[in-house]
Structure formats: structure tokens, C-alpha cells
Write a protein that holds these residues in place. Structure first.
Motif, PDB file in Angstrom:
ATOM      1  N   HIS A 179       1.383   2.549  -3.530  1.00  0.00           N
ATOM      2  CA  HIS A 179       0.255   2.839  -4.418  1.00  0.00           C
ATOM      3  C   HIS A 179       0.315   4.298  -4.869  1.00  0.00           C
ATOM      4  CE1 HIS A 179      -2.543  -0.555  -2.726  1.00  0.00           C
ATOM      5  NE2 HIS A 179      -1.404  -1.014  -3.213  1.00  0.00           N
ATOM      6  N   GLY A 180      -0.209   4.545  -6.055  1.00  0.00           N
ATOM      7  CA  GLY A 180      -0.363   5.919  -6.530  1.00  0.00           C
ATOM      8  C   GLY A 180       0.873   6.547  -7.135  1.00  0.00           C
ATOM      9  N   SER A 236      -7.878   0.877 -13.175  1.00  0.00           N
ATOM     10  CA  SER A 236      -7.098   1.992 -13.723  1.00  0.00           C
ATOM     11  C   SER A 236      -5.731   1.545 -14.224  1.00  0.00           C
ATOM     12  CB  SER A 236      -6.924   3.087 -12.675  1.00  0.00           C
ATOM     13  OG  SER A 236      -8.149   3.712 -12.414  1.00  0.00           O
ATOM     14  N   VAL A 237      -5.085   0.639 -13.481  1.00  0.00           N
ATOM     15  CA  VAL A 237      -3.791   0.115 -13.919  1.00  0.00           C
ATOM     16  C   VAL A 237      -3.949  -0.572 -15.270  1.00  0.00           C
ATOM     17  CG1 VAL A 237      -2.026  -1.643 -13.449  1.00  0.00           C
ATOM     18  CG2 VAL A 237      -2.772  -0.109 -11.622  1.00  0.00           C
ATOM     19  N   LYS A 245      -4.633   2.039 -18.023  1.00  0.00           N
ATOM     20  CA  LYS A 245      -3.430   2.810 -18.352  1.00  0.00           C
ATOM     21  C   LYS A 245      -2.475   2.020 -19.239  1.00  0.00           C
ATOM     22  CE  LYS A 245      -3.272   5.519 -14.112  1.00  0.00           C
ATOM     23  NZ  LYS A 245      -2.584   5.646 -12.822  1.00  0.00           N
ATOM     24  N   PRO A 295       0.789  -1.235   0.000  1.00  0.00           N
ATOM     25  CA  PRO A 295       0.000   0.000   0.000  1.00  0.00           C
ATOM     26  C   PRO A 295       0.820   1.284   0.000  1.00  0.00           C
ATOM     27  CG  PRO A 295      -0.903  -1.548   1.578  1.00  0.00           C
ATOM     28  CD  PRO A 295       0.387  -2.142   1.070  1.00  0.00           C
ATOM     29  N   SER A 309       1.579   0.112 -12.990  1.00  0.00           N
ATOM     30  CA  SER A 309       1.437   0.309 -14.439  1.00  0.00           C
ATOM     31  C   SER A 309       2.773   0.119 -15.154  1.00  0.00           C
ATOM     32  CB  SER A 309       0.891   1.706 -14.750  1.00  0.00           C
ATOM     33  OG  SER A 309      -0.381   1.887 -14.190  1.00  0.00           O
ATOM     34  N   CYS A 366     -10.447  -7.996 -12.560  1.00  0.00           N
ATOM     35  CA  CYS A 366     -10.538  -7.428 -11.222  1.00  0.00           C
ATOM     36  C   CYS A 366     -12.002  -7.386 -10.813  1.00  0.00           C
ATOM     37  CB  CYS A 366      -9.898  -6.042 -11.152  1.00  0.00           C
ATOM     38  SG  CYS A 366     -10.683  -4.781 -12.170  1.00  0.00           S
ATOM     39  N   ASN A 412     -13.044  -2.317  -7.744  1.00  0.00           N
ATOM     40  CA  ASN A 412     -11.611  -2.159  -7.523  1.00  0.00           C
ATOM     41  C   ASN A 412     -11.077  -1.187  -8.578  1.00  0.00           C
ATOM     42  OD1 ASN A 412      -8.883  -2.334  -7.096  1.00  0.00           O
ATOM     43  ND2 ASN A 412      -8.801  -4.566  -7.098  1.00  0.00           N
ATOM     44  N   GLN A 413     -11.377   0.077  -8.377  1.00  0.00           N
ATOM     45  CA  GLN A 413     -11.032   1.106  -9.359  1.00  0.00           C
ATOM     46  C   GLN A 413      -9.527   1.237  -9.562  1.00  0.00           C
ATOM     47  OE1 GLN A 413     -13.190   2.561 -11.496  1.00  0.00           O
ATOM     48  NE2 GLN A 413     -11.282   3.207 -12.447  1.00  0.00           N
ATOM     49  N   ALA A 414      -8.742   1.031  -8.521  1.00  0.00           N
ATOM     50  CA  ALA A 414      -7.288   1.152  -8.658  1.00  0.00           C
ATOM     51  C   ALA A 414      -6.749   0.112  -9.635  1.00  0.00           C
ATOM     52  CB  ALA A 414      -6.611   1.015  -7.301  1.00  0.00           C
ATOM     53  N   SER A 415      -7.197  -1.123  -9.502  1.00  0.00           N
ATOM     54  CA  SER A 415      -6.732  -2.173 -10.404  1.00  0.00           C
ATOM     55  C   SER A 415      -7.244  -1.943 -11.824  1.00  0.00           C
ATOM     56  CB  SER A 415      -7.164  -3.547  -9.902  1.00  0.00           C
ATOM     57  OG  SER A 415      -6.563  -4.563 -10.662  1.00  0.00           O
TER      58      SER A 415
END
Length: 181
Positions: free
Chosen positions: A103-104, A141-142, A145, A100, A109, A132, A136-139
Motif C-alpha cells: 500500500h502507498g 483515492s485510488v 487518482k 498491505p 492506481s 467502495c 475506505n479513503q484509500a480505495s
């Protein structure tokens, strides 16, 4: 059996997972917050068994995961894997876990693009799949991208913490010019 593999990106090293990576594997796979979109946390003996199988030099073409540790300045920060889905159709699936505190920053990516570009050449892949859990918006997004496109949603595809979850399936075609750059 796969040989030791090391792949470099501008900021990261992806190397075949080894016994020294057990503390990171245990941490990432036993953390309920990290796994809330992936699976129920399994008991340590089961995690140890999975870890040992992934360190054993998996055969990519026998439905095993080719597992990598992501390093930043020599520090392990996450895990990434590639699994053959269908050898005849030249398809593989990717998965990733990142600590964690990293992250960000674009590390997932960057590592995913690097792995996909390497695998495209090494395994002559036609398509890479990422999935995903919806939410799970983070995954998601990866994957986006890296050029993956949403191909479908499987409703109530598996359970996490007793709740049915929808899975989002993403695909990246590697021979139509849409692959990662």
C-alpha cells in the motif's frame, strides 16, 4: 472462455489469475483487516470455490469476473478484476485487493489505469464503475487518482460485521476524454 492475458505497466504485470495464485487469493480474502471495508470473511471452502470459478477462464459477458494477479518483479502483490455490468450499455465494474505491505506506493492506481486502458480497447467499454464503502479513503483515492468521479452514495447498501454500510459509486466515462492517461 478467455485466453491467458498479460498486460504490462511501467512497474507491474497484470496476468490472468491461475491455480498458483491460491495462496495470495486466500491470504487477501481471509484477512479481516484487509476485508473490513469489503465483506465478512468467508470460510475457506467458499473462498476456494470462488477462486476456482475465477481461474476457470470466465466469460466476461456472463456476469463473471475476469481476474488478474498483479506482479512486481515476478512477485504476486495483489488481485484485480473486471466484470461486465451491462453488455448493451458497455459498462464494467472494477475491483482490487493489494497486500498491505504494498500500500502507498501507487501500485493499485498504476494497475487500475493499465487495466482500464486495456479494457477500453479490448471490450470497447463506454463506462467503468468502481465502488467502495464510505470510509475506505484509500480505495476512494485510488479511484479518484484514476479519473473516476463520485456519482452517488447508496445508504445502508450492505452489511459488514453486522453493521450497515453506505457504498460510494464512482464512474469513469471512457469516450469523453476523461479516461485515464
Amino acid at each position: 472462455m478467455m485466453a491467458d492475458i498479460t498486460i504490462s505497466s511501467p512497474r507491474l504485470i497484470l496476468r490472468t489469475m491461475c491455480e498458483a495464485d491460491w495462496p495470495l487469493f486466500l491470504r487477501l480474502n481471509s484477512d479481516k483487516h484487509i476485508n473490513r471495508y469489503i465483506r465478512d470473511v468467508e470460510p475457506e471452502p467458499m473462498l476456494r470455490e470462488k477462486f476456482q470459478a475465477r481461474c476457470a477462464g470466465e466469460d466476461f459477458y456472463v456476469d463473471d469476473w475476469l481476474s488478474f494477479t498483479l506482479e512486481l518483479n515476478g512477485e504476486p502483490i495483489g488481485l484485480m478484476g473486471l466484470s461486465c455490468v451491462d453488455e448493451e450499455l458497455q459498462q464494467a465494474e472494477v475491483g482490487y485487493l493489494l497486500a498491505p505491505e504494498y500500500h502507498g506506493h501507487g501500485y493499485a492506481s498504476e494497475a487500475l489505469k493499465t487495466l482500464v486502458n486495456w479494457a477500453k480497447v479490448y471490450f470497447e467499454l463506454h463506462k467503468v464503475i468502481g465502488r467502495c464503502v464510505a470510509g475506505n479513503q484509500a480505495s476512494a483515492s485510488v479511484l479518484e487518482k484514476c479519473g473516476f468521479q463520485l456519482e452517488g452514495r447508496l445508504r445502508h447498501n450492505h452489511r459488514i460485521a453486522g453493521q450497515w454500510c453506505d457504498d460510494l459509486y464512482y464512474g469513469l466515462l471512457l469516450d469523453d476524454g476523461s479516461s485515464t492517461s
